[in-house]
Design an enzyme around this catalytic site. Structure first.
Site, short mmCIF file in Angstrom:
data_model
loop_
_atom_site.label_atom_id
_atom_site.label_comp_id
_atom_site.label_asym_id
_atom_site.label_seq_id
_atom_site.Cartn_x
_atom_site.Cartn_y
_atom_site.Cartn_z
N CYS A 142 0.86 -1.19 0.00
CA CYS A 142 0.00 0.00 0.00
C CYS A 142 0.90 1.24 0.00
CB CYS A 142 -0.91 0.01 1.22
SG CYS A 142 -2.01 -1.41 1.31
N CYS A 145 1.70 3.48 3.24
CA CYS A 145 2.06 2.81 4.50
C CYS A 145 3.55 2.55 4.58
CB CYS A 145 1.29 1.49 4.60
SG CYS A 145 1.63 0.59 6.14
N CYS A 363 -0.77 4.81 12.99
CA CYS A 363 -1.13 3.92 11.86
C CYS A 363 -0.22 4.17 10.68
CB CYS A 363 -2.55 4.17 11.39
SG CYS A 363 -3.79 3.93 12.62
#
Ligand code: SAH
Length: 373
Positions: A142, A145, A363
């Site tokens: 991704c 990320c 995150c």
């Protein structure tokens, strides 16, 4: 020095308990009651010792066989030689100004993974979440990320997953911290549904009433959308499910999440519609907001249409910046407008405040040592 007993785990049908050190000892932190009963029998002991061991390990959370005083001393000795009860080894623990704590664990075979303890700021709410990793590194790529930029990865064993909970719980229960894990989210490094068997086994151990006894409402498995495994999950577990959606059309999702080319939105959404969601439950939908990529009002309207009729709660996560993404966080007014558009359409949308950003624990920021990149 006592000699290893050389249990043949394959023959005992305990091969799934192989430890990461590769020395043949079963890792008991990944063992079910049935596994421990078989083990007891293999050691020439009565089967009920298996249940006793299970309670000692997971319910009483005893980390050393020597302290299991309801088990005969001879058997404790044997177990200490033949089996592994080690929790993952934390090489670094860093604390954020906001109380978040990030743990970096390293395994005997030289991979690393992280867990993040996130205490609720409003203490009276008593929701303290542990974010666990399911893989060391990640294969999904991704584009927003950080974990995606790590090259080496492997699946974590069930023992390593459950071990994160036991290790962190032991650390935060010290009086100086006075913490307690109440919720567990599989939102650390890795894609849980690409390590399906170990994740299901770990979730079962975490929610076993005779063991760690977390409510299935307080354990959440998050996925980027491994569609066939979402169907399996519906059959195997009743824990909460989170979907990292992050886009409301294939064009954008293909660009930011390569996995979408394999399982596009139509397949993913179909899986959600067909999911046997327990009564009064909803999916959590994660939506990472990337500046000028997926943060327009049109995106919000499309999202509402896409999720129409599916019980959801949407978590909006403005991008946590890091050095390995081309994307930027969204402008604050676009975030507000996006959230209002969702709320205006009666969709529950919560703006998440990043936690532990100062220690790269938020995150999408997890990822060990530069040497592994
Ligand atoms: N692979 C699983 C588990 C990881 S969860 C999954 O994708 O669900 C990690 C969450 O953090 C995902 O919802 C992901 O969309 C989000 N995330 C990743 N990078 C981020 C970043 N830079 N900023 C904010 N959220 C991010």
């Amino acid at each position: 020095m006592a000699k290893s007993l050389d249990l043949d785990l394959g023959v005992l049908a305990l091969a799934h308990l192989k430890n990461a050190a590769g020395d043949g000892r079963p890792a008991l932190l990944g063992a079910s009651v049935q596994d421990l009963e078989s083990l007891a029998e293999a050691l020439g002991e009565p089967r009920y010792r298996g249940r006793q061991l299970f309670t000692a390990i997971f319910n009483r959370r005893i980390a050393d066989f020597a302290e299991m005083t309801d088990i005969p001393a001879g058997l404790r000795q044997t177990l200490a030689t033949a089996c592994e009860l080690d929790r993952p080894h934390a090489t670094t623990i860093v604390a954020s100004v906001d109380g978040t704590r990030k743990y970096r664990f390293e395994t005997p075979d030289g991979v690393a993974f992280e867990s993040v303890y996130i205490p609720e700021v409003a203490k009276e709410r008593h929701t303290h979440t542990l974010c666990v990793s399911s893989q060391s590194g990640c294969s999904l790529g991704c584009r927003f990320c950080f974990t995606a930029s790590i090259k080496r990865y492997r699946n974590l064993t069930a023992a390593e997953i459950v071990g994160q909970v036991l290790a962190v719980q032991a650390d935060v229960s010290r009086p100086e911290i006075d913490g307690k894990i109440t919720n567990i989210v599989f939102m650390g490094m890795g894609e849980p549904l690409l390590n399906y068997d170990n994740v299901v086994r770990a979730a079962q151990l975490l929610t076993d009433p005779a063991g760690l006894d977390f409510s299935t409402r307080r354990v959440t498995i998050s996925t980027a959308g491994i569609v066939p495994r979402i169907y399996d999950l519906g059959r195997d577990l009743t824990t909460q499910v989170a979907i990292s959606l992050n886009a409301s059309c294939d064009e954008t999702r293909n660009r930011i999440m390569p996995i979408n080319r394999k399982w596009p939105l139509s397949a993913l959404i179909k899986a959600l519609r067909e999911y046997p969601l327990p009564r009064r439950r909803r999916f959590t939908i994660e939506y990472v907001m990337l500046g000028n990529v997926n943060d327009s009002l049109r995106d919000a309207e499309q999202l509402v249409r896409l999720l129409d009729g599916i019980p959801v709660k949407i978590n909006l996560l403005p991008l946590n910046p890091h050095s390995r993404t081309e994307y930027v966080p969204p402008a604050p007014e676009r975030v507000t407008a996006f959230q209002q558009a969702l709320r205006g359409a009666n969709v529950n949308a919560i703006l998440r405040t990043p936690r532990g950003q100062d220690i790269a624990a938020a995150c999408g920021q997890l990822g060990p040592a530069a040497s592994q990149l």
